[in-house]
Enzyme design. Structure first.
Site, short mmCIF file in Angstrom:
data_model
loop_
_atom_site.label_atom_id
_atom_site.label_comp_id
_atom_site.label_asym_id
_atom_site.label_seq_id
_atom_site.Cartn_x
_atom_site.Cartn_y
_atom_site.Cartn_z
N SER A 12 3.05 -11.25 -13.01
CA SER A 12 3.43 -10.14 -13.89
C SER A 12 3.19 -8.78 -13.25
CB SER A 12 2.66 -10.25 -15.20
OG SER A 12 1.27 -10.17 -14.94
N GLY A 13 3.27 -8.71 -11.91
CA GLY A 13 3.24 -7.42 -11.23
C GLY A 13 4.66 -6.87 -11.19
N GLN A 46 -2.08 3.22 -5.59
CA GLN A 46 -2.45 4.64 -5.77
C GLN A 46 -1.37 5.57 -5.23
OE1 GLN A 46 -6.25 5.54 -4.00
NE2 GLN A 46 -7.39 4.27 -5.43
N GLU A 113 2.52 9.94 3.72
CA GLU A 113 1.44 9.02 4.14
C GLU A 113 1.64 8.66 5.60
OE1 GLU A 113 0.63 5.86 1.25
OE2 GLU A 113 1.67 7.04 -0.24
N HIS A 239 -6.47 -1.70 5.20
CA HIS A 239 -6.32 -0.28 4.87
C HIS A 239 -7.49 0.45 5.51
CE1 HIS A 239 -5.80 3.46 2.76
NE2 HIS A 239 -4.67 3.01 2.23
N ARG A 286 -1.06 2.76 9.99
CA ARG A 286 -2.30 2.14 9.53
C ARG A 286 -3.01 1.23 10.51
NH1 ARG A 286 -1.18 0.51 3.40
NH2 ARG A 286 -0.98 2.68 2.88
N HIS A 347 -6.00 -5.49 2.95
CA HIS A 347 -5.22 -4.76 1.94
C HIS A 347 -3.89 -5.42 1.62
CE1 HIS A 347 -3.94 -1.23 -0.28
NE2 HIS A 347 -2.90 -1.05 0.52
N ARG A 382 3.29 -2.94 7.87
CA ARG A 382 4.02 -2.29 6.77
C ARG A 382 3.79 -0.78 6.76
NH1 ARG A 382 2.51 -0.92 1.24
NH2 ARG A 382 0.41 -1.60 1.80
N LEU A 388 5.89 -1.54 -2.97
CA LEU A 388 6.38 -1.48 -4.35
C LEU A 388 7.91 -1.40 -4.29
CD1 LEU A 388 3.80 1.07 -5.83
CD2 LEU A 388 3.91 -1.38 -6.32
#
Ligand code: FAD
Ligand code: SIN
Length: 515
Positions: A12-13, A46, A113, A239, A286, A347, A382, A388
């Site tokens: 349910s994300g 976030q 980012e 992360h 990252r 992460h 990534r 998302l």
């Protein structure tokens, strides 16, 4: 007990909910969450969601940044699809009630980012995921075709294997007929014409992770056991900046958007170090930042480095990062004045169940989307805030594919009920909790940010022992969520080690001192 639904959605994300909302226009949907509907990694996101919104940004620039971060082993067609569909999918989230921050002129306020050459991250303060989860959950709860099952733990996918037939991995003949689901101590058979796996990440194979406790790789493990093709599991993203607090699980994230706003990484004696490692300094991709911090901590023997946010104005801190401000203040750190102690934490899993451009897995009638899937978007690493987006794009595409001819499909008959014969209650929880700790220690110490052949071999040898003990326990125990999760964590850890062992080269997130 046995139930039938046109579409079974496990998770349910953002991935599960976007898919559920779309297919619900064409049939009945069961949406399953192993705890409550809102407890997902999505909720904790976030930084935000990356999308091309205004010039000077272009699709080509976002495509290039994604390919560069992924060390060019991304699937370029998938990268193009994702980025070119980014604007449309974000607009849909907005139409569905998600609020992203705007500036005084009414334009979306875009953040930047690591690895992004432009400001392109839509966000809602520093709690974007919470806002997306809120908007989608409210639509889901009001949809007449969607039945939500909370505290329902999916154990395994149902395939021909359960009818006593032999199936081969890579064999084209495997079909999914639904899943066995544990609820209120009973195992239900949920028969479905189409099944979507959207179970999220695997962070809990490590001791330190930003992922919530639900992220135990269940969907990946069950698809692997059902003989689906899995890929790129060596690429685990750490992360760079989680708040240093060994007592806290999961680790609290300090968003990369803070570095986008000017925060810089420093050693404990106040020296900036990132330019030694990359021309973008603290905003390098990252993998590079996490390895640099790991190296600095090894050199100094320190347990953390600092993120210095003091160049960001107090107004921006309070407007854009209120969650981080409040959290740090509780720990005695005033981020308008003080540096934040940070460490890398597991992460994100870039690999997963291999899917095509419509979210189809190698198993017929089985789809995967979100973190559990490997579309090929991320390659070896990534780009921040692309996950998302990936979930929204491929859940949409999977829905388009899933609804085709749904009315002509039939449910599989003769599926046996769950077989619990000969099992007894496991009365020693220590057998499970201790194995989980051992597994997390193996993965953290031997399969972390920096690897070597000897460490990987040692990890596999150690894991073998826990694997055998757990399989024996599983076979004789009455089924429980705890034993299933442990088994899944072990399956997933095995895949990470195996893929890392096979990759005889350092690339992106897979870094070995031997190559
Ligand atoms: P999730 O949102 O994790 O949902 C998984 C669902 O599967 C849950 O409902 C769970 O209950 C269910 N489930 C799992 N196993 C079972 C089972 N056995 N039976 C039944 N249900 C099951 N990405 C970005 O793009 N931008 C960001 O800013 C960002 N920030 C992040 C910050 C944090 C702290 C974290 C942890 C991740 C962040 N990410 C970010 C990554 C991103 O949030 C996730 O990759 C994404 O939300 C995953 O969505 P999902 O729908 O695939 O899975
Ligand atoms: C963050 O806000 O730094 C996380 C972004 C991401 O994981 O994509």
């Amino acid at each position: 007990m046995s139930v039938k639904t046109d579409f079974l959605v496990v998770g349910s994300g953002i991935a599960g909910m976007v898919y559920a909302l779309k297919v619900a226009e064409h049939g009945s949907v069961y949406l399953i969450s192993k705890t409550n509907l809102e407890e997902t990694s999505t909720k904790y996101a976030q930084g935000g969601i990356a999308a091309v919104m205004y010039s000077p940004d272009t699709y080509d620039k976002h495509i290039e940044d994604t390919l560069k971060a992924g060390s060019l082993i991304n699937n370029e067609e998938i990268v193009r699809i994702t980025i070119k569909e980014s604007t449309e999918r974000v607009k849909e989230l907005i139409e569905w009630g998600t609020h992203f921050d705007k500036d005084s002129s009414g334009r979306y306020n875009l953040a930047r980012e690591g690895g992004h050459s432009e400001f392109r991250v839509l966000h809602h303060k520093d709690n974007t995921g919470f806002e997306i989860q809120r908007a989608l959950t409210s639509k889901i709860k009001n949809h007449k075709n969607i039945t939500v099952l909370e505290n329902a733990f999916t154990i395994d996918l149902i395939t021909q294997h359960h009818l006593g037939e032999n199936v081969r991995r890579n064999g084209k003949n495997i079909e999914c007929y639904g899943a066995y689901v544990l609820r209120d101590n009973n195992v239900e058979t949920v028969l479905a014409k189409k099944t979507m796996i959207a179970t999220g990440g695997i962070g809990n194979i490590y001791q330190t992770t930003t992922n919530p406790i639900i992220a135990t790789g269940d969907g990946l493990a069950m698809a692997y056991r059902a003989k689906a093709i899995v890929e790129n599991m060596e690429f685990i993203q750490f992360h760079p900046t989680s708040l240093f607090n060994p007592a806290e699980k999961p680790s609290f994230l300090i968003t990369e958007a803070m570095r986008g706003s000017g925060a810089v990484l420093k050693t404990q004696n106040g020296k900036e170090f990132m330019y030694k490692y990359h021309e973008l300094g603290s905003l390098a991709p990252r993998d590079i930042v996490a390895r640099a911090i790991d190296n600095e901590m090894k050199l100094s023997g320190d347990e953390f480095v600092y993120l210095d946010p003091t160049s960001i104005s107090e107004k921006e801190i309070l407007d854009h990062f209120p969650g981080i401000y409040a959290k740090c203040l509780k720990q005695g750190i005033d981020i308008t004045k003080d540096c934040i102690p940070v460490v890398p934490a597991a992460h994100y899993s870039c690999g997963g169940i291999k899917t095509d451009k419509f979210g189809c897995t190698s198993i017929k009638n089985l789809y995967a989307s979100g973190e559990v899937a490997s579309t090929g978007l991320h390659g070896a690493n990534r780009l921040a805030s692309n996950s998302l987006l990936e979930a929204a794009v491929f859940s949409h595409r999977a829905a388009l594919d899933s609804v085709k001819g749904i009315e002509n499909l039939r449910f599989k008959s003769n599926i046996p009920a769950w077989n619990a014969e000969g099992t007894v209650l496991n009365e020693e929880m220590i057998l499970i909790t201790q194995s989980k700790k051992e597994l997390q220690s193996i993965m953290t110490n031997y399969v972390g940010i920096v690897r070597s052949n000897i460490r990987l071999k040692r990890a596999l040898d150690r894991l073998q022992i826990i694997y055998q003990e757990t399989e024996d326990l599983y076979d004789k125990s009455i089924i429980s969520e705890e034993i299933c999760e442990l088994r899944n964590l072990i399956n997933v850890a095995y895949l990470v080690i195996k893929f890392a062992t096979i990759r005889k080269k350092s690339i992106g997130l897979h870094y070995s001192i031997d190559y």
